[in-house]
Design an enzyme around this catalytic site. Structure first.
Site, mmCIF file in Angstrom:
data_model
loop_
_atom_site.group_PDB
_atom_site.id
_atom_site.type_symbol
_atom_site.label_atom_id
_atom_site.label_comp_id
_atom_site.label_asym_id
_atom_site.label_seq_id
_atom_site.Cartn_x
_atom_site.Cartn_y
_atom_site.Cartn_z
ATOM 1 N N HIS A 37 0.270 3.076 8.147
ATOM 2 C CA HIS A 37 0.689 2.876 6.660
ATOM 3 C C HIS A 37 -0.258 1.600 6.286
ATOM 4 C CE1 HIS A 37 4.361 4.627 8.061
ATOM 5 N NE2 HIS A 37 4.499 5.133 7.153
ATOM 6 N N GLN A 61 13.406 16.860 2.166
ATOM 7 C CA GLN A 61 12.461 17.098 3.116
ATOM 8 C C GLN A 61 12.968 17.567 4.272
ATOM 9 O OE1 GLN A 61 9.682 13.803 2.127
ATOM 10 N NE2 GLN A 61 9.252 14.055 4.289
ATOM 11 N N LYS A 150 -3.005 12.356 9.314
ATOM 12 C CA LYS A 150 -1.885 12.871 10.451
ATOM 13 C C LYS A 150 -1.138 14.170 9.958
ATOM 14 C CE LYS A 150 1.461 11.977 13.708
ATOM 15 N NZ LYS A 150 2.595 11.981 12.709
HETATM 16 O O1 PAF Z 1 4.625 11.434 4.888
HETATM 17 C C1 PAF Z 1 5.759 10.807 4.564
HETATM 18 O O2 PAF Z 1 6.045 9.922 4.829
HETATM 19 C C2 PAF Z 1 6.632 11.690 3.663
HETATM 20 O O3 PAF Z 1 6.362 13.083 3.688
HETATM 21 C C3 PAF Z 1 6.298 11.303 2.063
HETATM 22 C C4 PAF Z 1 4.920 11.851 1.391
HETATM 23 C C5 PAF Z 1 6.370 9.739 1.613
HETATM 24 C C6 PAF Z 1 7.303 11.935 1.283
HETATM 25 O O4 PAF Z 1 8.626 11.610 1.297
#
Ligand code: PAF
Length: 283
Positions: A37, A61, A150
């Protein structure tokens, strides 16, 4: 660095930045930030006047029985790490701020690309990703958004959404960041037991072996898959969910031989933990 908790406040902040002629970079995350990140945040900070990092464990998700409740969270660490990497804002809403009572709108890429690879075992996952990412794009008014390779399928699906919906935001793909032993960085690596963690580098090792064969001229999908499978099976606790060869970013399956821009993607289970990794080769 500012911490903003509501979409309304972030929209007002973004409008003020735009009115002042500033460019905005967005780094969407689910928090528990690691060096992968940080590399996205640094890149955004080097290319934009303002960098917004969203930290939101997005419930839409996650499927039933997945790790929504146990997903690692540490907002204090995330704010420190985001600021150190150059973020100007951490956006950290509550689920009820993003999906208030009566919420009813979803964005879904309605094509095979969301049904293959991870979409097979996570049929509702990409609809949740594209919905929250579309919302984050709208709220942040970002000029550019940064995503790691990734999650290559996620990257391809988001590129499709942006193109299909004429979203006018630039998607910047960023390279995978790895631990010294090759394991791709992921917040979910914390789920691995010490024994599983020792075995987990088989994913990157198998991909490196495939790349070496490709560099030496091998193009046959079966030969490459057999080599990847052989290396993964050296780890006693590894259970390969898929080893696939697909064109990138369309995600069409490669026939018997690889050519063009090819994604070699793996999902491997270690007990309850599911790891993914990939490489993209250009032939
Ligand atoms: O890759 C992630 O961490 C998540 O899928 C994202 C893009 C922040 C969406 O919640």
């Amino acid at each position: 660095m500012k911490i903003i908790n509501t979409p309304k406040e972030l929209s007002a902040y973004a409008k003020a930045q735009k009115d002042a002629g500033k460019s905005i970079g967005l780094v969407p995350t689910m928090g528990y930030l690691h060096d992968g990140h940080a590399s996205l945040i640094k890149k955004s900070a080097s290319e934009n006047d303002v960098t917004i990092v969203s930290v939101f464990v997005n419930p839409t998700q996650f499927g039933a029985g997945e790790d929504l409740d146990s997903y690692p969270r540490d907002i204090e660490h995330d704010c420190t790490a985001a600021e150190a990497a150059g973020a100007n804002v951490v956006f950290h809403p509550e689920p009820g701020d993003m999906y208030p009572a009566g919420y009813g709108t979803y964005v879904s890429v309605d094509s095979d690309m969301t049904k293959v690879l991870c979409g097979r075992s996570r049929p509702t996952h990409f609809r949740g990703v594209t919905t929250v990412v579309a919302k984050l794009f709208n709220i942040s008014a970002a000029d550019r958004a940064y995503f790691g390779q990734k999650d290559a399928q996620q990257l391809a699906v988001i590129m499709r959404m942006v193109s299909d919906l004429n979203m006018g935001i630039e998607i910047i793909p960023c390279p995978i960041v790895r631990e010294p032993d090759g394991l791709a960085m992921s917040s979910r690596n914390t789920y691995l037991s010490p024994g599983e963690r020792t075995q987990a580098p088989v994913l990157s090792r198998s991909l490196s072996a495939a790349k070496k064969l490709i560099d030496a001229g091998e193009r046959d999908v079966k030969t490459l898959r057999d080599e990847i499978s052989r290396i993964i099976s050296c780890a006693p606790d590894a259970d390969a969910e898929y080893i696939e060869f697909r064109s990138f970013p369309s995600l069409d399956e490669c026939g018997g031989r690889i050519s063009g821009k090819v994604l070699i993607a793996l999902a491997v289970r270690f007990g309850k933990t599911r790891l993914i990794d990939n490489i993209i080769v250009n032939i």
